[in-house]
Write a protein that holds these residues in place. Structure first.
Motif, mmCIF file in Angstrom:
data_model
loop_
_atom_site.group_PDB
_atom_site.id
_atom_site.type_symbol
_atom_site.label_atom_id
_atom_site.label_comp_id
_atom_site.label_asym_id
_atom_site.label_seq_id
_atom_site.Cartn_x
_atom_site.Cartn_y
_atom_site.Cartn_z
ATOM 1 N N GLY A 91 64.227 -13.129 124.637
ATOM 2 C CA GLY A 91 63.668 -14.077 123.799
ATOM 3 C C GLY A 91 63.219 -13.560 122.345
ATOM 4 O O GLY A 91 63.245 -13.995 121.409
ATOM 5 N N PHE A 92 62.665 -12.108 122.301
ATOM 6 C CA PHE A 92 62.322 -11.542 121.073
ATOM 7 C C PHE A 92 63.486 -11.240 120.348
ATOM 8 O O PHE A 92 63.492 -11.623 119.071
ATOM 9 N N GLY A 93 64.481 -10.616 121.010
ATOM 10 C CA GLY A 93 65.839 -10.326 120.269
ATOM 11 C C GLY A 93 66.677 -11.544 119.644
ATOM 12 O O GLY A 93 66.908 -11.684 118.554
ATOM 13 N N VAL A 94 66.698 -12.709 120.395
ATOM 14 C CA VAL A 94 67.380 -13.956 120.233
ATOM 15 C C VAL A 94 66.557 -14.580 119.007
ATOM 16 O O VAL A 94 67.117 -15.180 118.096
ATOM 17 N N GLY A 95 65.244 -14.615 119.066
ATOM 18 C CA GLY A 95 64.406 -15.231 118.090
ATOM 19 C C GLY A 95 64.811 -14.794 116.789
ATOM 20 O O GLY A 95 64.814 -15.415 115.741
ATOM 21 N N ILE A 96 64.837 -13.465 116.611
ATOM 22 C CA ILE A 96 65.382 -12.681 115.368
ATOM 23 C C ILE A 96 66.800 -12.943 114.937
ATOM 24 O O ILE A 96 67.039 -13.455 113.684
ATOM 25 N N ILE A 97 67.663 -13.131 115.912
ATOM 26 C CA ILE A 97 68.994 -13.111 115.584
ATOM 27 C C ILE A 97 69.124 -14.700 115.166
ATOM 28 O O ILE A 97 69.963 -14.936 114.136
ATOM 29 N N SER A 98 68.394 -15.716 115.639
ATOM 30 C CA SER A 98 68.756 -16.904 115.470
ATOM 31 C C SER A 98 68.270 -17.528 113.977
ATOM 32 O O SER A 98 68.931 -18.437 113.374
ATOM 33 N N TYR A 99 67.459 -16.755 113.361
ATOM 34 C CA TYR A 99 67.041 -16.808 111.909
ATOM 35 C C TYR A 99 67.863 -15.949 111.023
ATOM 36 O O TYR A 99 68.311 -16.204 109.950
ATOM 37 N N THR A 100 67.823 -14.706 111.505
ATOM 38 C CA THR A 100 68.460 -13.648 110.399
ATOM 39 C C THR A 100 69.877 -13.913 110.184
ATOM 40 O O THR A 100 70.599 -13.678 109.132
ATOM 41 N N VAL A 101 70.697 -14.232 111.199
ATOM 42 C CA VAL A 101 72.276 -14.410 111.101
ATOM 43 C C VAL A 101 72.592 -15.435 110.201
ATOM 44 O O VAL A 101 73.448 -15.310 109.299
ATOM 45 N N PRO A 102 72.178 -16.598 110.362
ATOM 46 C CA PRO A 102 72.453 -17.790 109.384
ATOM 47 C C PRO A 102 72.190 -17.391 107.959
ATOM 48 O O PRO A 102 72.946 -17.981 106.950
#
Length: 456
Positions: free
Chosen positions: A118-129
């Motif tokens: 969840g920590f990693g996915v939370g960062i990915i979900s904002y940073t990538v777009p």
């Protein structure tokens, strides 16, 4: 992104801790060392390559989201979990997390694994777009921005597909793969030109933009546009709380948070995480296979959305998507409601079961056409540069908070009443439609700087 501070003549300059994409400096100044000046000739090749690399992050995101559906029953049985424990694990969303799950001996390993993911996915979900929006040229920003959600759906579909053939511990190990490829790939990805410009790294900013647009492309107009935008917002890097009352701040922040929250309130995670349970309740014999079918349909529909993004526009697709989801959820709710008045072996019961499945499939299709990919894209487009970090984090927090609420309550609501559950989701989708019609602007065909000026 990690940072380190360096002092030069008494001035603190924030620089990337990892100079990812440093290979391109040599290519832009001395292209003969990399073969020829045709290393990146077409203006879109470099951007597409960068998007494909960072899209491994959303694939990890999707794999994490889709993991629960095909494995929930097996995990619960093997580890002797209660329903509430299973719900909590699914609700709290890469490598250590997946290993913790794979080697789990009790529920504590699952909690730790899902928290780490969840920590990693939370960062990915904002940073990538945000990264994709900042590197993409204006005419491709919609299509490339939608690749983020397309990658998520591919990850979900892979989790569903592999879940048909391997047991849940092996599936957790396979979840490591996207991130193990992503990490070395990031060293070949240039930093966002807009971020470099904001940090005052003029030379790096222009080099990065030149690589992304192609070595033969004239970038002078775009360089000046970005410099003007940064100059107008970088006089002070922080804003006071009272300044959020200004329309240029509160309106894009409200739209970004509202869209990302309503995306989850549509109930999509409740449907995707527990799709096997929903199909089983609808009378489908092979519910896991049907779930994979839904995952494949979602990938196709998101691919169509990617193609339409820069043609039809964001606002129109959102209206079509939310309207279609409202109608689809009405079909599902009515189907489950009417089934309660007939016997299980009647023909009418079978017809209603088919309608329920059709409604769920239609919901996923309409979600993938708009409500799925577009909120992340619009959020990355409309937020002002000087509050993008904080505001984007708040919007992402709102998205995941509502995702937690939906995931936590989905199984409990389905146990209470399937018809009632989908009725609630239908009402929320209707509210999303109203929100889009009243508040959401069209961003197609406008630069990020033009979009942000429109809110002033």
């Amino acid at each position: 992104m990690s940072f380190r501070d360096e002092s030069d003549d008494g001035k603190d300059i924030r620089k990337p801790f990892l100079h990812t994409g440093s290979w391109y400096r040599m290519g832009s100044r001395q292209s003969s060392m990399m073969g020829s000046s045709q290393v990146i000739r077409e203006s879109s090749i470099s951007v597409v390559a960068c998007v494909m690399i960072v899209a491994l992050g959303p694939i990890q995101f999707g794999f994490t989201s889709g993991y629960s559906s095909p494995t929930q029953a097996a995990i619960t049985e093997d580890l002797g979990l209660t329903v509430s424990e299973s719900l909590m694990i699914a609700a709290i969303p890469n490598i250590i997390g997946w290993l913790a799950i794979s080697f789990a001996r009790d529920v504590s390993f699952l909690y730790m694994g899902r928290l780490l993911e969840g920590f990693g996915v939370g960062i990915i979900s904002y940073t990538v777009p945000v990264y994709i929006a900042e590197i993409a040229p204006q005419n491709l920003r919609g299509a490339l921005g939608a690749v983020n959600q397309l990658a998520v759906t591919i990850g979900i579909m892979l989790a569903y597909l592999l879940g048909l053939f391997v047991e849940w511990r092996i599936l957790a190990v396979l979840g490591i793969l996207p991130c193990t490829i992503l990490i070395p790939g990031l060293f070949f990805v240039p930093e966002s030109p807009r971020w470099l410009a904001k940090m005052g790294m003029t030379e790096e900013f222009e080099t990065s933009l030149q690589v992304l647009r192609g070595f033969d492309t004239d970038i002078s107009i775009e360089v000046n546009e970005i410099k003007r935008s940064v100059a107008s917002t970088s006089r002070r890097t922080t804003i006071r709380f009272g300044e959020l009352k200004q329309r240029r701040y509160w309106l894009p922040l409200m739209i970004g948070i509202g869209l990302l929250a309503l995306q989850q309130f549509s109930g999509i995670n409740g449907v995707l995480f527990y799709s096997s349970t929903i199909f089983a309740a609808a009378g489908v014999t092979s519910s896991n296979a049907a779930t994979f079918g839904v995952g494949a349909i979602q990938v196709i529909a998101t691919g169509v959305s990617t193609w339409l993004m820069d043609k039809a526009g964001r606002r129109l697709l959102l209206i079509i998507s939310s309207s279609g989801m409202t109608f689809s959820l009405l079909i599902v709710a009515v189907s489950f409601f009417l089934r309660g008045f007939v016997s299980d072996d009647s023909n009418f019961y079978g017809v209603m079961s088919i309608m329920a499945v059709v409604g769920v499939v239609l919901m996923v299709i309409f979600f993938s056409l708009g409500i799925g990919p577009i909120p992340w894209l619009i959020m990355s487009e409309i937020l002002p540069v000087n509050i993008k970090g904080l505001a984007g984090s708040v919007a992402t927090l709102g998205n995941w908070l509502t995702a937690w609420v939906i995931t936590m309550t989905a199984n409990l609501l389905l146990d209470w009443s399937s018809a009632g559950t989908f009725t609630i989701y239908m009402v929320l989708c209707a509210f999303t439609l109203a929100f889009v019609v009243v508040w959401v602007p069209e961003t197609k065909g406008r630069t990020l700087e033009e979009i942000q000026r429109s809110f002033r």
